[in-house]
Design a protein around this motif. Structure first.
Motif, PDB file in Angstrom:
ATOM      1  N   GLY A   9      13.299   3.279 -29.611  1.00 10.91           N
ATOM      2  CA  GLY A   9      12.781   4.128 -30.679  1.00 10.91           C
ATOM      3  C   GLY A   9      13.138   3.693 -32.077  1.00 10.91           C
ATOM      4  N   ALA A  10      13.885   2.595 -32.231  1.00  4.85           N
ATOM      5  CA  ALA A  10      14.300   2.135 -33.571  1.00  4.85           C
ATOM      6  C   ALA A  10      13.173   1.365 -34.234  1.00  4.85           C
ATOM      7  N   LEU A  11      12.093   2.052 -34.532  1.00  2.00           N
ATOM      8  CA  LEU A  11      10.902   1.429 -35.112  1.00  2.00           C
ATOM      9  C   LEU A  11      11.122   1.154 -36.594  1.00  2.00           C
ATOM     10  N   ILE A  12      10.738  -0.036 -37.032  1.00  4.71           N
ATOM     11  CA  ILE A  12      10.934  -0.455 -38.421  1.00  4.71           C
ATOM     12  C   ILE A  12       9.722  -1.233 -38.915  1.00  4.71           C
ATOM     13  N   PRO A  13       9.440  -1.194 -40.221  1.00  2.00           N
ATOM     14  CA  PRO A  13       8.367  -2.032 -40.761  1.00  2.00           C
ATOM     15  C   PRO A  13       8.656  -3.507 -40.495  1.00  2.00           C
ATOM     16  N   GLY A  14       7.637  -4.233 -40.081  1.00  2.00           N
ATOM     17  CA  GLY A  14       7.806  -5.646 -39.779  1.00  2.00           C
ATOM     18  C   GLY A  14       8.161  -5.905 -38.328  1.00  2.00           C
ATOM     19  N   GLY A  15       8.540  -4.844 -37.597  1.00  2.00           N
ATOM     20  CA  GLY A  15       8.869  -4.999 -36.189  1.00  2.00           C
ATOM     21  C   GLY A  15       7.632  -5.002 -35.315  1.00  2.00           C
ATOM     22  N   ARG A  16       7.851  -5.199 -34.033  1.00  2.00           N
ATOM     23  CA  ARG A  16       6.764  -5.207 -33.054  1.00  2.00           C
ATOM     24  C   ARG A  16       7.008  -4.091 -32.054  1.00  2.00           C
ATOM     25  N   ALA A  17       5.934  -3.470 -31.607  1.00  2.51           N
ATOM     26  CA  ALA A  17       6.067  -2.350 -30.685  1.00  2.51           C
ATOM     27  C   ALA A  17       5.004  -2.429 -29.601  1.00  2.51           C
ATOM     28  N   THR A  18       5.391  -2.043 -28.404  1.00  2.00           N
ATOM     29  CA  THR A  18       4.451  -1.974 -27.290  1.00  2.00           C
ATOM     30  C   THR A  18       3.724  -0.638 -27.344  1.00  2.00           C
ATOM     31  N   VAL A  19       2.408  -0.704 -27.225  1.00  2.00           N
ATOM     32  CA  VAL A  19       1.566   0.490 -27.300  1.00  2.00           C
ATOM     33  C   VAL A  19       1.423   1.094 -25.899  1.00  2.00           C
ATOM     34  N   SER A  20       1.484   2.420 -25.816  1.00  3.63           N
ATOM     35  CA  SER A  20       1.302   3.088 -24.523  1.00  3.63           C
ATOM     36  C   SER A  20       0.770   4.496 -24.734  1.00  3.63           C
ATOM     37  N   GLY A  21       0.158   5.039 -23.708  1.00  2.37           N
ATOM     38  CA  GLY A  21      -0.242   6.440 -23.706  1.00  2.37           C
ATOM     39  C   GLY A  21      -1.436   6.808 -24.558  1.00  2.37           C
ATOM     40  N   LEU A  22      -2.200   5.830 -25.031  1.00  2.00           N
ATOM     41  CA  LEU A  22      -3.378   6.162 -25.830  1.00  2.00           C
ATOM     42  C   LEU A  22      -4.513   6.625 -24.925  1.00  2.00           C
ATOM     43  N   GLN A  23      -5.137   7.733 -25.289  1.00  2.00           N
ATOM     44  CA  GLN A  23      -6.314   8.217 -24.567  1.00  2.00           C
ATOM     45  C   GLN A  23      -7.570   7.598 -25.161  1.00  2.00           C
ATOM     46  N   LYS A  24      -7.609   7.564 -26.492  1.00  2.00           N
ATOM     47  CA  LYS A  24      -8.700   6.894 -27.175  1.00  2.00           C
ATOM     48  C   LYS A  24      -8.183   5.527 -27.610  1.00  2.00           C
ATOM     49  N   GLY A  25      -8.878   4.483 -27.194  1.00  2.00           N
ATOM     50  CA  GLY A  25      -8.380   3.136 -27.457  1.00  2.00           C
ATOM     51  C   GLY A  25      -7.419   2.688 -26.383  1.00  2.00           C
ATOM     52  N   GLU A  26      -7.655   3.148 -25.151  1.00  2.00           N
ATOM     53  CA  GLU A  26      -6.736   2.856 -24.057  1.00  2.00           C
ATOM     54  C   GLU A  26      -6.658   1.360 -23.741  1.00  2.00           C
ATOM     55  N   GLN A  27      -7.622   0.571 -24.246  1.00  2.00           N
ATOM     56  CA  GLN A  27      -7.574  -0.875 -24.006  1.00  2.00           C
ATOM     57  C   GLN A  27      -6.362  -1.514 -24.679  1.00  2.00           C
ATOM     58  N   TYR A  28      -5.764  -0.786 -25.632  1.00  2.00           N
ATOM     59  CA  TYR A  28      -4.597  -1.337 -26.332  1.00  2.00           C
ATOM     60  C   TYR A  28      -3.285  -1.002 -25.623  1.00  2.00           C
ATOM     61  N   ASN A  29      -3.317  -0.109 -24.647  1.00  2.00           N
ATOM     62  CA  ASN A  29      -2.094   0.223 -23.913  1.00  2.00           C
ATOM     63  C   ASN A  29      -1.540  -1.033 -23.235  1.00  2.00           C
ATOM     64  N   GLY A  30      -0.256  -1.255 -23.423  1.00  2.00           N
ATOM     65  CA  GLY A  30       0.374  -2.442 -22.849  1.00  2.00           C
ATOM     66  C   GLY A  30       0.377  -3.648 -23.758  1.00  2.00           C
ATOM     67  N   THR A  31      -0.351  -3.568 -24.872  1.00  2.00           N
ATOM     68  CA  THR A  31      -0.361  -4.673 -25.836  1.00  2.00           C
ATOM     69  C   THR A  31       0.721  -4.446 -26.891  1.00  2.00           C
ATOM     70  N   VAL A  32       0.961  -5.467 -27.679  1.00  2.00           N
ATOM     71  CA  VAL A  32       1.992  -5.397 -28.713  1.00  2.00           C
ATOM     72  C   VAL A  32       1.340  -5.320 -30.084  1.00  2.00           C
ATOM     73  N   ALA A  33       1.773  -4.359 -30.885  1.00  2.00           N
ATOM     74  CA  ALA A  33       1.266  -4.180 -32.244  1.00  2.00           C
ATOM     75  C   ALA A  33       2.362  -4.491 -33.254  1.00  2.00           C
ATOM     76  N   GLU A  34       1.946  -4.892 -34.428  1.00  2.00           N
ATOM     77  CA  GLU A  34       2.897  -5.151 -35.516  1.00  2.00           C
ATOM     78  C   GLU A  34       2.985  -3.915 -36.404  1.00  2.00           C
ATOM     79  N   LEU A  35       4.196  -3.436 -36.621  1.00  2.00           N
ATOM     80  CA  LEU A  35       4.408  -2.250 -37.454  1.00  2.00           C
ATOM     81  C   LEU A  35       4.383  -2.652 -38.920  1.00  2.00           C
ATOM     82  N   LYS A  36       3.447  -2.120 -39.667  1.00  2.00           N
ATOM     83  CA  LYS A  36       3.317  -2.471 -41.080  1.00  2.00           C
ATOM     84  C   LYS A  36       4.095  -1.522 -41.977  1.00  2.00           C
ATOM     85  N   ALA A  37       3.922  -0.228 -41.778  1.00  2.00           N
ATOM     86  CA  ALA A  37       4.609   0.746 -42.631  1.00  2.00           C
ATOM     87  C   ALA A  37       4.476   2.127 -42.012  1.00  2.00           C
ATOM     88  N   TRP A  38       5.426   2.975 -42.354  1.00  2.00           N
ATOM     89  CA  TRP A  38       5.381   4.368 -41.920  1.00  2.00           C
ATOM     90  C   TRP A  38       4.640   5.175 -42.976  1.00  2.00           C
TER      91      TRP A  38
END
Length: 366
Positions: free
Chosen positions: A292-321
């Motif tokens: 849960g230590a999400l930070i700008p510039g970090g990478r996060a695994t996407v999960s639990g999306l109902q809309k856009g479920e094709q992105y579940n399991g992929t890695v996104a780059e965190l730009k800003a909160w």
């Protein structure tokens, strides 16, 4: 006696001064005043440069402290920095001495502490080490300046301090010491000879910050009583596990994960519960969630999306909160941009060191 490099200290040569590198000071009562002389030929100043400005944008677009410095240097209307500066500074923590007429400056890009991964002592050590690299680069460049006075400022002490902002005063002195001890014995000796008594000036532009820096200096760069503040705080956009709630209406939230939205008074935090409701909870009832230590510039695994479920399991780059949307602005694996709830993100391992760095700096939305 012979002083081992690990025992050496630069703090006896340092003095805290109540003005910025150009000799100006800001106070709530008087506004901007000239509190000391402008730098002369014997003084080199430090410019807290931004990497995009050094490499792409040039001096003409700079604002704030750097903008004032470039005006003084006579380069404010220039479209680009000298080639020597652009070649020397291609990443954070790098520095370059440059002389413009009679004016001497060290351009240095401090680390963006928003992007320090993880949490706890390891993250604190990583942040301090990054600061030390920037100070070491600055001291090395100073030796080629011919000056005897260096007007320094707290590197990364502004918008790039992130969650470490409250600890910057003591971290500054700790990083200066770490930087000095990383240099060779000859460099150390030459710096001490040049600076003599208090010719290394740590410039504090705003008078409101002076007490904290003076207290940190008196402690020799050690954390305050109670320890580093960053270790006892959460920050907006992180995920926390709730525990210890006792009221009948609230105790069913124990064991659930919430999103921290901001800190309130009396060690309390505004959080977004899994139900979508907001609540104010004490810090003692919150603990950083795994991943849960999400930070700008970090990478996060996407999960639990109902809309856009094709992105579940992929890695996104965190730009800003985004405070406005209470979501993370992310760059998805296919390059698309989206705002995602923190609840759908978990921190992923950093990319390989061989990967090309992203030169887009995160926004300062903390």
């Amino acid at each position: 006696r012979i002083i081992l490099m690990s025992e050496a200290s630069l703090l006896p040569c340092l003095g805290i001064v109540e003005y910025g590198v150009l000799g100006t000071q800001f106070s709530a009562e008087k506004g901007l005043v000239q509190a000391a002389c402008e730098p002369g030929s014997e003084i080199t100043i430090v410019d807290p440069a931004g990497l995009p400005f050094i490499q792409k944008v040039g001096p003409s677009k700079a604002r704030g402290a750097s903008g004032a410095i470039y005006e003084w240097l006579g380069i404010k209307s220039d479209a680009a920095f000298p080639e020597a500066v652009r070649e020397a500074i291609k990443a954070p923590c790098q520095a370059k001495f440059q002389q413009y007429g009679d004016h001497k400056v060290i351009h240095v890009v401090g680390p963006n502490l928003h992007t320090v991964p993880g949490s706890g002592p390891a993250a604190l050590t990583a942040a301090k080490t990054a600061l030390a690299r920037a100070y070491a680069s600055t001291f090395e460049e100073f030796l080629s300046s011919g000056s005897t006075v260096l007007r320094l400022l707290p590197i990364s002490g502004g918008i790039f301090a992130g969650r470490f902002a409250d600890d910057i005063p003591w971290m500054t002195f700790a990083a200066i010491e770490e930087a000095f001890r990383s240099l060779g014995a000859e460099m150390q000796a030459e710096l001490v000879r040049r600076f003599g008594e208090k010719k290394l000036e740590l410039c504090i532009f705003g008078e409101g910050a002076l007490p904290e820096f003076k207290e940190a200096f008196a402690r020799g760069g050690t954390p305050p009583e109670g320890g580093p503040k960053v270790l006892a705080k959460l920050w907006p956009g992180v995920l926390a596990v709730i525990s210890g709630l006792e009221s009948e209406k609230a105790k069913h939230f124990n064991g659930t994960v919430c999103t921290v939205l901001g800190d309130e008074a009396d060690s309390k935090y505004l959080v977004l519960l899994e139900t979508g409701a907001k609540a104010t909870l004490p810090l003692v009832s919150l603990a950083l969630a795994e991943g849960g230590a999400l930070i700008p510039g970090g990478r996060a695994t996407v999960s639990g999306l109902q809309k856009g479920e094709q992105y579940n399991g992929t890695v996104a780059e965190l730009k800003a909160w985004s405070k406005e949307h209470c979501k993370w602005m992310v760059k998805l694996a296919d390059g698309n941009k989206a705002n995602l709830p923190a609840a759908n993100l978990r921190l992923a391992p950093p990319p390989s060191e061989t990967g090309a760095p992203d030169d887009e700096f995160p926004l300062d939305l903390f």
